[in-house]
Design an enzyme around this catalytic site. Structure first.
Site, short mmCIF file in Angstrom:
data_model
loop_
_atom_site.label_atom_id
_atom_site.label_comp_id
_atom_site.label_asym_id
_atom_site.label_seq_id
_atom_site.Cartn_x
_atom_site.Cartn_y
_atom_site.Cartn_z
N CYS A 114 49.36 39.97 27.91
CA CYS A 114 49.45 39.52 29.45
C CYS A 114 50.68 39.62 29.85
O CYS A 114 50.95 39.61 31.01
CB CYS A 114 48.85 38.15 29.32
SG CYS A 114 47.24 38.21 28.83
N HIS A 276 50.48 35.97 36.80
CA HIS A 276 49.43 36.70 35.76
C HIS A 276 48.19 36.12 35.98
O HIS A 276 47.91 35.02 35.79
CB HIS A 276 49.88 36.71 34.26
CG HIS A 276 48.56 37.10 33.40
ND1 HIS A 276 47.86 38.42 33.54
CD2 HIS A 276 48.06 36.46 32.44
CE1 HIS A 276 47.00 38.37 32.63
NE2 HIS A 276 47.02 37.27 31.98
N ASN A 306 40.48 39.04 34.49
CA ASN A 306 41.81 39.09 33.94
C ASN A 306 41.98 40.57 33.51
O ASN A 306 41.45 41.12 32.57
CB ASN A 306 42.02 37.98 32.90
CG ASN A 306 43.29 38.08 31.97
OD1 ASN A 306 43.86 39.07 31.97
ND2 ASN A 306 43.62 37.04 31.31
N1 COA Z 1 28.94 30.96 29.57
C1 COA Z 1 28.32 29.81 29.26
N2 COA Z 1 29.09 28.92 28.43
C2 COA Z 1 30.24 29.25 27.59
C3 COA Z 1 30.55 30.64 27.93
C4 COA Z 1 30.11 31.38 28.98
N3 COA Z 1 30.65 32.73 29.06
N4 COA Z 1 31.56 30.63 27.09
C5 COA Z 1 31.63 29.48 26.19
N5 COA Z 1 30.80 28.98 26.81
C6 COA Z 1 30.25 27.31 26.34
C7 COA Z 1 30.84 27.17 24.71
O1 COA Z 1 30.13 28.04 23.79
C8 COA Z 1 30.87 25.53 24.69
O2 COA Z 1 29.46 25.27 24.49
P1 COA Z 1 29.16 23.94 23.56
O3 COA Z 1 29.80 22.83 24.22
O4 COA Z 1 27.68 23.90 23.50
O5 COA Z 1 29.78 24.24 22.33
C9 COA Z 1 31.25 25.24 25.97
O6 COA Z 1 30.98 26.47 26.81
C10 COA Z 1 32.57 24.99 26.19
O7 COA Z 1 33.53 26.10 25.65
P2 COA Z 1 34.90 25.89 25.70
O8 COA Z 1 35.43 27.12 24.93
O9 COA Z 1 35.50 24.41 25.26
O10 COA Z 1 35.08 25.98 27.23
P3 COA Z 1 36.42 25.52 28.14
O11 COA Z 1 35.96 24.57 29.23
O12 COA Z 1 37.71 25.49 27.44
O13 COA Z 1 36.67 27.08 29.07
C11 COA Z 1 37.59 29.01 28.86
C12 COA Z 1 36.53 28.02 27.99
C13 COA Z 1 38.04 30.34 28.07
C14 COA Z 1 37.30 29.45 30.30
C15 COA Z 1 38.92 28.12 29.05
O14 COA Z 1 39.32 27.55 27.73
C16 COA Z 1 40.24 28.85 29.26
O15 COA Z 1 40.22 29.53 30.47
N6 COA Z 1 41.30 29.24 28.76
C17 COA Z 1 42.18 29.95 28.92
C18 COA Z 1 41.99 31.18 28.47
C19 COA Z 1 42.73 32.31 29.07
O16 COA Z 1 43.25 32.06 30.20
N7 COA Z 1 42.81 33.43 28.56
C20 COA Z 1 43.69 34.69 28.97
C21 COA Z 1 45.00 34.22 28.35
S1 COA Z 1 46.30 35.07 29.10
#
Ligand code: COA
Length: 349
Positions: A114, A276, A306
């Site tokens: 990234c 980013h 992204n």
């Molecule tokens: N659709 C529906 N549900 C989803 C899902 C999707 N695409 N992806 C994950 N889930 C579910 C998970 O399985 C989990 O279910 P559970 O509670 O039954 O176990 C629930 O949603 C929460 O998962 P979690 O990973 O804790 O979600 P979150 O609130 O942290 O959101 C991200 C996930 C990835 C959106 C978030 O953590 C994030 O944006 N992180 C930064 C990532 C990023 O910016 N990456 C790029 C780096 S440069």
């Protein structure tokens, strides 16, 4: 000593739009979940066979070179940032050199995910300042759609990423106070495995014993990419989303402030921040923390997802095309991502 300025900028995104609802065909997800957590409404996917990371880069580079008022034969160095290269090796830089019929110039690939584009820009800036090169093509391009797990298992990663490319031409300027004012690059490898794609790779469990299946002697020759790895989903990116989020919201503001303070500015002086496009929630958190107005930040993750190394040049190009960046504006580019690596560049346009 000359400074470097962005003399031309271009972007390319594939035609094919994939909405959040489209993804429901492959996995259990919803438009609401994706938009609420990430801000993303849709992304672009490259054509499976006719478009590659390099072909998209060439499209963006063609525009950037034309806008710089030069030809591909004038380019004297290429720096290409990507994590989704056409081949494991050689890098995409040489493929651009070939496709655009450039001279036998140097081509360097940068693998900083990234923050790849800001790292690339910083490297190019040094070459311009020393006088070694006069027309450097800096590209960020990604074809993520080819390597994501589109089943429910991989949904936390696959819904976030999209395809596209952005490019700039960097040239020297002697105009006082114009161009790239400073760049700052950082890394912390402590959490390298929490946002990573382990294979193909040469680690053979060295770093990732908890995450990679064990292999017996018979499989030693296939370590690079074995059937067992594929059976254990080791050929897809892994991300601990919440951990990435926590680190990103600390490092983004830090590296932006580092850029501003290094040149004696405050957040109030900033005309436009191009973060980013990792996640709209991260960008909004950063905006709030730095007390920036809406018109001081440009986001387009809603349309493109992204696009990793391509996200900053795409957003920069789009903002410029929309007239949001004018001559004399103070623009900050900032990135955070896998590695972890993070970086910023402060530019007087
Ligand atoms: N659709 C529906 N549900 C989803 C899902 C999707 N695409 N992806 C994950 N889930 C579910 C998970 O399985 C989990 O279910 P559970 O509670 O039954 O176990 C629930 O949603 C929460 O998962 P979690 O990973 O804790 O979600 P979150 O609130 O942290 O959101 C991200 C996930 C990835 C959106 C978030 O953590 C994030 O944006 N992180 C930064 C990532 C990023 O910016 N990456 C790029 C780096 S440069």
């Amino acid at each position: 000593m000359p400074q470097s300025k962005i003399a031309g900028i271009g972007m390319y995104v594939p035609e094919h739009i994939v909405t959040n609802n489209d993804l429901k065909k492959y996995m259990e997800t919803s438009d609401e979940w994706i938009e609420e957590r990430t801000g993303i409404k849709e992304r672009r996917y490259a054509h499976r066979t006719n478009e590659t990371t390099t072909t998209m880069a060439v499209e963006a580079a063609t525009i950037a070179i034309e806008r710089a008022g030069i030809t591909p034969q004038d380019i004297d160095f290429i720096i290409f940032a990507t994590l989704s290269p056409d081949y494991y090796f050689p890098g995409c830089g040489v493929l651009v050199q070939r496709a655009m019929k450039m001279k036998e110039i140097g081509a360097l690939d940068i693998r900083n995910q990234c923050s790849g584009f800001v790292y690339a820009l910083s490297v190019a800036d040094q070459f311009i300042k020393t006088g070694m090169y006069k027309n450097i093509l800096v590209v960020g391009s990604e074809k993520h759609s080819f390597g994501l797990d589109f089943t429910t298992r991989g949904r936390n990663v696959s819904v976030i990423f999209g395809d596209g490319a952005g490019a700039v031409v960097l040239q020297p300027t002697t105009q006082e106070g114009q161009g790239i004012l400073n760049t700052h690059l950082h890394s912390d490898g402590e959490s390298a495995e929490i946002l990573a794609m382990y294979n193909p790779g040469t680690h053979a469990n060295h770093w990732t014993t908890n995450k990679v299946a064990d292999f017996d002697e018979a499989e030693i020759g296939q370590m690079f990419m074995s059937k067992d790895m594929i059976d254990h989903d080791q050929n897809f990116p892994f991300m601990d989303g919440p951990a990435v989020f926590k680190k990103a919201i600390v490092k983004f503001p830090e590296v932006i402030m580092e850029a501003l303070q290094a040149s004696g500015f405050t957040h109030a002086d900033l005309n436009l921040l191009i973060p980013h496009q990792a996640n709209l929630r991260i960008a909004q958190f950063v905006q709030q923390k730095l007390q920036l107005r809406n018109d001081q930040v440009y986001n387009n993750i809603q349309q493109y997802g992204n696009t990793t190394a391509a996200s900053i040049p795409i957003a920069l190009c789009e903002a410029w095309q929309m007239g949001k960046i004018k001559e004399g504006d103070l623009v900050c580019l900032a990135a955070f991502g896998s590695g972890f690596t993070w970086a910023s560049a402060l530019i007087r346009w």
